[in-house]
Design a protein around this motif. Structure first.
Motif, PDB file in Angstrom:
ATOM      1  N   ARG A  20       1.010  -1.239   0.003  1.00  0.00           N
ATOM      2  CA  ARG A  20      -0.116  -0.402  -0.006  1.00  0.00           C
ATOM      3  C   ARG A  20       0.992   1.266  -0.005  1.00  0.00           C
ATOM      4  NH1 ARG A  20      -2.687  -0.216   6.100  1.00  0.00           N
ATOM      5  NH2 ARG A  20      -1.060  -0.738   6.340  1.00  0.00           N
ATOM      6  N   LYS A  21       2.015   0.989  -0.824  1.00  0.00           N
ATOM      7  CA  LYS A  21       3.302   2.122   0.004  1.00  0.00           C
ATOM      8  C   LYS A  21       3.289   2.515  -1.718  1.00  0.00           C
ATOM      9  CE  LYS A  21       7.158   3.032   1.976  1.00  0.00           C
ATOM     10  NZ  LYS A  21       8.402   2.457   2.839  1.00  0.00           N
ATOM     11  N   GLU A  54      10.481  -0.019  -1.360  1.00  0.00           N
ATOM     12  CA  GLU A  54      11.758   0.791  -1.225  1.00  0.00           C
ATOM     13  C   GLU A  54      12.395   0.682  -2.650  1.00  0.00           C
ATOM     14  OE1 GLU A  54      11.882   2.217   1.511  1.00  0.00           O
ATOM     15  OE2 GLU A  54      10.213   0.767   2.836  1.00  0.00           O
ATOM     16  N   GLU A 109      17.896   8.317   1.550  1.00  0.00           N
ATOM     17  CA  GLU A 109      17.472   8.255   2.635  1.00  0.00           C
ATOM     18  C   GLU A 109      17.729   9.188   3.492  1.00  0.00           C
ATOM     19  OE1 GLU A 109      13.594   8.473   1.986  1.00  0.00           O
ATOM     20  OE2 GLU A 109      14.111   7.308  -0.059  1.00  0.00           O
ATOM     21  N   THR A 111      15.955  12.072   6.184  1.00  0.00           N
ATOM     22  CA  THR A 111      15.783  11.952   7.122  1.00  0.00           C
ATOM     23  C   THR A 111      15.141  12.646   8.662  1.00  0.00           C
ATOM     24  OG1 THR A 111      15.822   8.907   6.994  1.00  0.00           O
ATOM     25  CG2 THR A 111      15.339  10.227   8.834  1.00  0.00           C
ATOM     26  N   PHE A 112      14.198  13.408   8.780  1.00  0.00           N
ATOM     27  CA  PHE A 112      14.206  14.291  10.493  1.00  0.00           C
ATOM     28  C   PHE A 112      15.651  13.699  10.850  1.00  0.00           C
ATOM     29  CE2 PHE A 112      12.764  17.261  12.644  1.00  0.00           C
ATOM     30  CZ  PHE A 112      11.833  18.169  12.073  1.00  0.00           C
ATOM     31  N   ILE A 141      16.791  12.291  14.169  1.00  0.00           N
ATOM     32  CA  ILE A 141      15.770  11.419  15.334  1.00  0.00           C
ATOM     33  C   ILE A 141      15.079  12.169  16.469  1.00  0.00           C
ATOM     34  CG2 ILE A 141      15.049   9.381  15.712  1.00  0.00           C
ATOM     35  CD1 ILE A 141      15.206   9.375  13.344  1.00  0.00           C
ATOM     36  N   LEU A 188      12.418  14.515  17.104  1.00  0.00           N
ATOM     37  CA  LEU A 188      11.198  14.090  16.756  1.00  0.00           C
ATOM     38  C   LEU A 188      10.432  14.291  18.318  1.00  0.00           C
ATOM     39  CD1 LEU A 188      11.456  11.610  14.969  1.00  0.00           C
ATOM     40  CD2 LEU A 188      10.070  13.494  13.851  1.00  0.00           C
ATOM     41  N   MET A 222       6.640  16.062  17.888  1.00  0.00           N
ATOM     42  CA  MET A 222       5.731  15.085  17.226  1.00  0.00           C
ATOM     43  C   MET A 222       4.543  15.709  19.351  1.00  0.00           C
ATOM     44  SD  MET A 222       5.664  14.386  14.686  1.00  0.00           S
ATOM     45  CE  MET A 222       4.549  12.935  14.982  1.00  0.00           C
ATOM     46  N   THR A 237      13.065   4.381   6.552  1.00  0.00           N
ATOM     47  CA  THR A 237      11.853   5.374   5.720  1.00  0.00           C
ATOM     48  C   THR A 237      10.741   4.816   6.478  1.00  0.00           C
ATOM     49  OG1 THR A 237      10.684   2.948   4.522  1.00  0.00           O
ATOM     50  CG2 THR A 237      12.224   4.647   3.524  1.00  0.00           C
ATOM     51  N   ILE A 251      10.856   5.233   9.623  1.00  0.00           N
ATOM     52  CA  ILE A 251      11.364   6.900  10.644  1.00  0.00           C
ATOM     53  C   ILE A 251      11.447   8.206   9.780  1.00  0.00           C
ATOM     54  CG2 ILE A 251      11.700   5.531  12.369  1.00  0.00           C
ATOM     55  CD1 ILE A 251      14.532   5.661  12.086  1.00  0.00           C
ATOM     56  N   THR A 252      11.654   8.413   8.086  1.00  0.00           N
ATOM     57  CA  THR A 252      11.421   9.654   7.578  1.00  0.00           C
ATOM     58  C   THR A 252      10.260  10.111   8.162  1.00  0.00           C
ATOM     59  OG1 THR A 252      12.683   8.520   6.401  1.00  0.00           O
ATOM     60  CG2 THR A 252      12.285   9.885   5.385  1.00  0.00           C
ATOM     61  N   PHE A 253      10.447  11.478   8.045  1.00  0.00           N
ATOM     62  CA  PHE A 253       9.005  12.119   7.651  1.00  0.00           C
ATOM     63  C   PHE A 253       8.834  12.541   6.420  1.00  0.00           C
ATOM     64  CE2 PHE A 253       7.371  16.086   8.742  1.00  0.00           C
ATOM     65  CZ  PHE A 253       7.155  16.088  10.107  1.00  0.00           C
ATOM     66  N   VAL A 291       2.761  17.759  11.558  1.00  0.00           N
ATOM     67  CA  VAL A 291       2.833  16.869  12.628  1.00  0.00           C
ATOM     68  C   VAL A 291       1.323  15.863  12.931  1.00  0.00           C
ATOM     69  CG1 VAL A 291       2.477  16.761  15.259  1.00  0.00           C
ATOM     70  CG2 VAL A 291       3.962  18.669  14.013  1.00  0.00           C
ATOM     71  N   MET A 342       1.714  12.955   9.540  1.00  0.00           N
ATOM     72  CA  MET A 342       2.472  12.813  10.145  1.00  0.00           C
ATOM     73  C   MET A 342       2.933  11.604  11.785  1.00  0.00           C
ATOM     74  SD  MET A 342       5.850  11.639   9.358  1.00  0.00           S
ATOM     75  CE  MET A 342       6.647  10.206   9.624  1.00  0.00           C
ATOM     76  N   ARG A 343       1.657  11.672  12.624  1.00  0.00           N
ATOM     77  CA  ARG A 343       1.134  10.479  13.405  1.00  0.00           C
ATOM     78  C   ARG A 343       0.460  10.212  12.562  1.00  0.00           C
ATOM     79  NH1 ARG A 343       0.055  15.714  17.315  1.00  0.00           N
ATOM     80  NH2 ARG A 343       1.348  15.237  18.356  1.00  0.00           N
ATOM     81  N   PHE A 376       2.957   8.092  11.362  1.00  0.00           N
ATOM     82  CA  PHE A 376       3.368   6.599  12.020  1.00  0.00           C
ATOM     83  C   PHE A 376       2.590   5.267  12.844  1.00  0.00           C
ATOM     84  CE2 PHE A 376       6.540  10.300  13.298  1.00  0.00           C
ATOM     85  CZ  PHE A 376       7.492   9.753  12.795  1.00  0.00           C
ATOM     86  N   ASP A 378       0.152   4.847  10.334  1.00  0.00           N
ATOM     87  CA  ASP A 378      -0.025   3.222   9.167  1.00  0.00           C
ATOM     88  C   ASP A 378       1.265   1.790   8.827  1.00  0.00           C
ATOM     89  OD1 ASP A 378      -1.029   2.518   6.713  1.00  0.00           O
ATOM     90  OD2 ASP A 378       0.405   3.563   5.675  1.00  0.00           O
ATOM     91  N   GLU A 381       1.045   0.092  12.032  1.00  0.00           N
ATOM     92  CA  GLU A 381       0.315  -0.694  11.699  1.00  0.00           C
ATOM     93  C   GLU A 381       0.729  -2.053   9.863  1.00  0.00           C
ATOM     94  OE1 GLU A 381      -3.649  -0.332   9.128  1.00  0.00           O
ATOM     95  OE2 GLU A 381      -3.531   1.029  10.448  1.00  0.00           O
ATOM     96  N   ARG A 382       1.473  -1.194   9.519  1.00  0.00           N
ATOM     97  CA  ARG A 382       2.730  -2.435   8.338  1.00  0.00           C
ATOM     98  C   ARG A 382       3.055  -3.744   9.513  1.00  0.00           C
ATOM     99  NH1 ARG A 382       5.750   0.894   5.248  1.00  0.00           N
ATOM    100  NH2 ARG A 382       6.415  -0.616   4.062  1.00  0.00           N
ATOM    101  N   LEU A 433      11.888   4.984  18.724  1.00  0.00           N
ATOM    102  CA  LEU A 433      10.426   5.838  18.172  1.00  0.00           C
ATOM    103  C   LEU A 433       8.895   5.228  19.697  1.00  0.00           C
ATOM    104  CD1 LEU A 433      11.413   6.650  16.249  1.00  0.00           C
ATOM    105  CD2 LEU A 433       9.960   7.013  15.141  1.00  0.00           C
ATOM    106  N   VAL A 468       6.537   7.972  20.313  1.00  0.00           N
ATOM    107  CA  VAL A 468       6.338   9.054  18.730  1.00  0.00           C
ATOM    108  C   VAL A 468       5.704   7.480  18.272  1.00  0.00           C
ATOM    109  CG1 VAL A 468       7.495   9.704  16.434  1.00  0.00           C
ATOM    110  CG2 VAL A 468       7.839  10.339  18.232  1.00  0.00           C
TER     111      VAL A 468
END
Lengths: 269, 269
Positions: free
Chosen positions: A94-95, A108, A144, A148-149, A151, A154, A158, B145, B147-149, B172, B175-176, B179, B181, B184-185, B217, B222
């Motif tokens: 789903r990505k 990916e 990537e 990436t923000f 860590i 975060l 958040m 990925t 944890i990538t914004f 924000v 982005m929540r 995370f 989602d 869920e994966r 996280l 997060v």
């Protein structure tokens, strides 16, 4: 056999030399006819003038290699990708990007670029020289991690009760410094190497990977390469943007959702 | 030869079977003695109770394999890493983790985990089965990925004139959802597979990679795995945290800057 030679073991658990019937036959594909491979299908999305999904990296790579037989499915932005991909037969993913290849679904973009580059390496290698393998892998990862923000920033960002000042000083400003530092790492690399592309041996999957990151974040000013501190990285990005394969890959962002073959030609369903 | 067999070409451009003198000899290293490899040295940083750098993934991997001869250099948090690493002989890298191996400097924890897992694969393979290679590579990429914004949210977040409301609703909150989602994966994966670890064949580098991301996280809330929607992913994290190799790798965050050998034993300079 191509894949065996490159990797030492079969690419996705079986022998590509056993030909599979391609789903969509087209004429004139020297690469496909030679190896009798199935048609790669990439799922992609974009918003014109704003962003294109990481599938851009993979389409660009296919164009650079000169693969004639591939398919791009554009989905509708802003709607969940999973259900849209299900309507095209995708079972799990789903990505975006997702690559369908020989009945496998691969996610990916870094992995997809490697898989495609390995598959067509006999035609044109975009994997660099064998001794550049570790460098290639580091650039693929860096594509990537450079966006990436950071860590440890975060939690501040958040927090449910965050205020503007703490977000600015505790997350956004430090992240601007991280982006500047990431630009500097590219600039140092070109300073030291004097090469036109990331690997000394020439254009590779490292460039399709990092190229999308720089192109996207520079276009937003988030990683501003035109501030004067990174002339070589800016020249590198301009060099990438001028490549015919880059321009070909850019076309898909402007078309309606649906299936397309190479050259952004609509496929009837 | 191990590396040739695994990869089909030499790991970092030369043959590991040509032994190099290890920098720091220690007794009792069955793996080192057997292959006469040089000592891997990892640069790491951490703030107790808050965060450990991605080098954690690599130390954890070495502990899982049972490598006896490695070195960890802890740097001081909050100070630029480049100059600190220079004082230990690092020439180029200014990013953590950095692996020094046979005179090479290697960045990116996903690449370092692959390099180390390949190097010691003959002792204990953490690369999964050959047919799991693509799945392994996808998890290694996913570890970053997930944890990538989300990239299209960056312009809103990084705008100089942003206000709290637009940051909340435009960056924000979405982005929540990303995370959630991503959790869920993972949960879907464990639901479908019923496996204890990411690969069906058992614990692998996929787990050291994604494990650090989930551990970090989740500890901040997060990516909150204890909200009730992801019992299998929470059980997975708890399974990881209970592994002796994970607990060994955790020790370094509590020690003063300096050089350490396995077991967090200080090395005299």
């Amino acid at each position: 056999m191509l894949v065996e030679r490159t990797l030492g073991f079969s690419l996705i658990g079986r022998d590509f030399s056993k030909a599979h019937a391609p789903r969509h036959r087209r004429g004139g594909s020297k690469i496909r006819e030679k190896n009798a491979l199935s048609t790669p299908r990439l799922f992609h999305v974009g918003v014109p003038g704003f962003v294109q999904s990481r599938a851009f990296r993979c389409i660009w790579l296919l164009e650079e290699i000169g693969v004639d037989d591939f398919e791009v499915v554009m989905v509708t932005p802003g709607q969940p990708y999973g259900p849209q991909m299900r309507s095209y037969g995708v079972r799990h993913s789903r990505k975006l990007p997702t690559l369908e290849l020989d009945g496998q679904e691969i996610s990916e973009s870094g992995v997809i670029c490697q898989v495609l580059a390995e598959r067509y390496a006999e035609h044109k290698s975009l994997l660099g020289r064998p001794e550049e393998r570790l460098e290639l892998l580091q650039w693929i990862a860096m594509a990537e991690t450079c966006i990436t923000f950071r860590i440890p920033l975060l939690p501040t960002l958040m927090r449910p009760d965050q205020d503007l000042d703490s977000i600015r000083t505790g997350a956004v400003e430090p992240m601007r410094a991280v982006f500047r530092d990431n630009i500097e790492r590219f600039e140092e690399h070109f300073d030291e190497r004097g090469s036109d592309y990331l690997l000394a041996s020439g254009f590779s999957a490292a460039d399709t990977m990092c190229g999308w990151s720089l192109d996207t974040l520079h276009s937003w000013g988030v990683m501003d390469l035109s501030a004067g501190d990174s002339p070589k990285t800016l020249a590198y990005l301009e060099r990438l943007r001028a490549r015919p394969a880059f321009l070909e890959a850019e076309k898909y962002v402007n078309v309606a959702p649906g299936r397309y073959s190479r050259g952004c030609a609509p496929l009837d369903d």
